[in-house]
Design a protein around this motif. Sequence first.
Motif, PDB file in Angstrom:
ATOM      1  N   LYS A  98       0.815  -1.221   0.000  1.00  0.00           N
ATOM      2  CA  LYS A  98       0.000   0.000   0.000  1.00  0.00           C
ATOM      3  C   LYS A  98       0.847   1.268   0.000  1.00  0.00           C
ATOM      4  O   LYS A  98       0.601   2.188  -0.778  1.00  0.00           O
ATOM      5  N   SER A 105      11.107   4.222   1.367  1.00  0.00           N
ATOM      6  CA  SER A 105      10.367   5.347   0.793  1.00  0.00           C
ATOM      7  C   SER A 105      10.766   6.661   1.453  1.00  0.00           C
ATOM      8  O   SER A 105      10.815   7.708   0.813  1.00  0.00           O
ATOM      9  N   GLN A 108      14.151   7.742  -0.031  1.00  0.00           N
ATOM     10  CA  GLN A 108      13.991   8.315  -1.370  1.00  0.00           C
ATOM     11  C   GLN A 108      13.366   9.699  -1.322  1.00  0.00           C
ATOM     12  O   GLN A 108      13.771  10.595  -2.055  1.00  0.00           O
ATOM     13  N   LYS A 112      15.707  13.938  -1.699  1.00  0.00           N
ATOM     14  CA  LYS A 112      15.467  14.989  -2.686  1.00  0.00           C
ATOM     15  C   LYS A 112      15.267  16.353  -2.039  1.00  0.00           C
ATOM     16  O   LYS A 112      15.179  17.358  -2.715  1.00  0.00           O
ATOM     17  N   VAL A 160       9.419  -1.671  -3.715  1.00  0.00           N
ATOM     18  CA  VAL A 160       9.088  -0.710  -4.768  1.00  0.00           C
ATOM     19  C   VAL A 160       8.147  -1.320  -5.802  1.00  0.00           C
ATOM     20  O   VAL A 160       7.128  -0.724  -6.166  1.00  0.00           O
ATOM     21  N   ASN A 163       4.677  -2.021  -4.383  1.00  0.00           N
ATOM     22  CA  ASN A 163       3.957  -0.765  -4.211  1.00  0.00           C
ATOM     23  C   ASN A 163       3.429  -0.245  -5.551  1.00  0.00           C
ATOM     24  O   ASN A 163       2.301   0.235  -5.635  1.00  0.00           O
ATOM     25  N   ALA A 164       4.253  -0.352  -6.586  1.00  0.00           N
ATOM     26  CA  ALA A 164       3.832   0.114  -7.911  1.00  0.00           C
ATOM     27  C   ALA A 164       2.698  -0.743  -8.454  1.00  0.00           C
ATOM     28  O   ALA A 164       1.756  -0.234  -9.058  1.00  0.00           O
ATOM     29  N   LEU A 165       2.785  -2.057  -8.214  1.00  0.00           N
ATOM     30  CA  LEU A 165       1.750  -2.964  -8.710  1.00  0.00           C
ATOM     31  C   LEU A 165       0.593  -3.103  -7.720  1.00  0.00           C
ATOM     32  O   LEU A 165      -0.410  -3.747  -8.041  1.00  0.00           O
ATOM     33  N   LYS A 166       0.763  -2.522  -6.556  1.00  0.00           N
ATOM     34  CA  LYS A 166      -0.235  -2.640  -5.482  1.00  0.00           C
ATOM     35  C   LYS A 166      -0.568  -4.108  -5.220  1.00  0.00           C
ATOM     36  O   LYS A 166      -1.740  -4.478  -5.077  1.00  0.00           O
TER      37      LYS A 166
ATOM     38  N   SER B 105      11.674   6.122  -8.352  1.00  0.00           N
ATOM     39  CA  SER B 105      11.469   7.215  -7.398  1.00  0.00           C
ATOM     40  C   SER B 105      10.188   7.982  -7.709  1.00  0.00           C
ATOM     41  O   SER B 105       9.485   8.450  -6.809  1.00  0.00           O
ATOM     42  N   CYS B 107       7.480   6.639  -9.098  1.00  0.00           N
ATOM     43  CA  CYS B 107       6.383   5.776  -8.641  1.00  0.00           C
ATOM     44  C   CYS B 107       6.160   5.964  -7.150  1.00  0.00           C
ATOM     45  O   CYS B 107       5.039   6.160  -6.687  1.00  0.00           O
ATOM     46  N   GLN B 108       7.238   5.912  -6.407  1.00  0.00           N
ATOM     47  CA  GLN B 108       7.117   6.016  -4.958  1.00  0.00           C
ATOM     48  C   GLN B 108       6.573   7.367  -4.533  1.00  0.00           C
ATOM     49  O   GLN B 108       5.754   7.459  -3.629  1.00  0.00           O
ATOM     50  N   ASP B 111       2.777   7.757  -5.781  1.00  0.00           N
ATOM     51  CA  ASP B 111       1.838   6.851  -5.118  1.00  0.00           C
ATOM     52  C   ASP B 111       1.265   7.451  -3.848  1.00  0.00           C
ATOM     53  O   ASP B 111       0.183   7.074  -3.402  1.00  0.00           O
ATOM     54  N   HIS B 119      -1.300   7.392  -9.771  1.00  0.00           N
ATOM     55  CA  HIS B 119      -0.744   6.070 -10.069  1.00  0.00           C
ATOM     56  C   HIS B 119      -0.327   5.907 -11.522  1.00  0.00           C
ATOM     57  O   HIS B 119      -0.103   4.807 -11.987  1.00  0.00           O
ATOM     58  N   ASP B 122       3.109   4.274 -12.210  1.00  0.00           N
ATOM     59  CA  ASP B 122       3.166   2.832 -11.981  1.00  0.00           C
ATOM     60  C   ASP B 122       3.136   2.059 -13.295  1.00  0.00           C
ATOM     61  O   ASP B 122       3.721   0.974 -13.402  1.00  0.00           O
ATOM     62  N   LEU B 125       6.604   1.218 -14.613  1.00  0.00           N
ATOM     63  CA  LEU B 125       7.277   0.094 -13.972  1.00  0.00           C
ATOM     64  C   LEU B 125       6.648  -1.236 -14.378  1.00  0.00           C
ATOM     65  O   LEU B 125       7.354  -2.209 -14.662  1.00  0.00           O
ATOM     66  N   LEU B 129       8.396  -4.350 -16.295  1.00  0.00           N
ATOM     67  CA  LEU B 129       8.343  -5.720 -15.760  1.00  0.00           C
ATOM     68  C   LEU B 129       7.825  -6.700 -16.801  1.00  0.00           C
ATOM     69  O   LEU B 129       8.372  -7.794 -16.973  1.00  0.00           O
TER      70      LEU B 129
END
Lengths: 185, 185
Positions: A98, A105, A108, A112, A160, A163-166, B105, B107-108, B111, B119, B122, B125, B129
């Motif tokens: 989630k 996170s 990252q 920045k 990562v 999280n991107a793919l949930k 970064s 994506c994170q 999100d 999203h 995402d 990524l 994949l």
Amino acid sequence: MGRASDKRERLIESATKLFHQAGCKDTSIADIAEDSGVPLGNVYYYFKSKDDLVSAVIEERKEAIKAEAMKWEANPDPKQRLLSLLDLQISRKDEIAKYGCPIGSMCQELDKERTPVAHKADGLLSWALEWVTRQFKEMGHKQADQFGLQLMATLQGCGVVANALKDPKVIELEIARLKAWIKEL
Amino acid sequence: MGRASDKRERLIESATKLFHQAGCKDTSIADIAEDSGVPLGNVYYYFKSKDDLVSAVIEERKEAIKAEAMKWEANPDPKQRLLSLLDLQISRKDEIAKYGCPIGSMCQELDKERTPVAHKADGLLSWALEWVTRQFKEMGHKQADQFGLQLMATLQGCGVVANALKDPKVIELEIARLKAWIKEL
DNA sequence: GTCTATATGTTGATAGAC
DNA sequence: GTCTATCAACATATAGAC
């Protein structure tokens, strides 16, 4: 602080949760004040700035991680300690899918920033890397450095990707693979 | 747009760079305007909102990635295609150690937002994949899904770790390992 | 199409009563 | 120690002259 109220720790608790869920930048002091039930203006009695609060959250996480590691170190077998770490990650798979890995996170995001606390979270990750590497060393592996890096990179990476793919399944699969690998080492 | 000026693409170019270096949230429209040499108010002639610009940056990245992949697909050997991807990552190790993986970064960060584009990154990524997994499939591996995930997780993970440690060597080491693994598959 | 000036909203932080 | 009211800075976004 002879008898401090619990407001300070409630603020840290709320901030820890909200920073993870929505990011440090997107979480306002007002959000944290509301979540913790502390009036807005009162926050600045406990923390002189938002950076100060972020810093305290990182510090608290560091203590929590070290406490966890200390528990695992009661076990004399370093291989079992690593498996304990992996089990912990699996148990958190839904949360990570989630909101991402709480440590990764945060690193990252803060990297920045241009604030004084910018790189403070990095210490969490490098501490974890050193701990993991130490376990491989105690297992007697000459490639302990490589193995440690490999383990940490995979842990962070599946966070990562999940999280991107949930999809918490990503964490489940990757950690199952890591466990098999470690067991047969 | 019979003959548009190049301002739109200059804005996207600056935004792509600054979003990667400082994050979307920390990069203001004014920053982008200044970097690209386009006056602040004029930005809104090309993009109706900041979200719209973020969206365009993601879209542009997607095109760039697909174009790169298409070049690699000129090579009939899927194993070589994967090695090309890994070589590209190695060539970017300094940038990644400084600012993190541009895709991961983003994506994170996004999100955690509550905007309409939250999203969208995402998709980058998950596209990567899928592409990687397809190569393993073409190599004839029944565990292609697992291998794809393993490769992406490691790539993303070494980005996070390298960024936290500010050390491009992390990427060099991990990708060297991945290359050796793929070569002997 | 281009640009200046500015409206509008939110945030971190402070002042000062209690 | 606690809390309300508010300031000052900065961001997105718009209005409207050119």
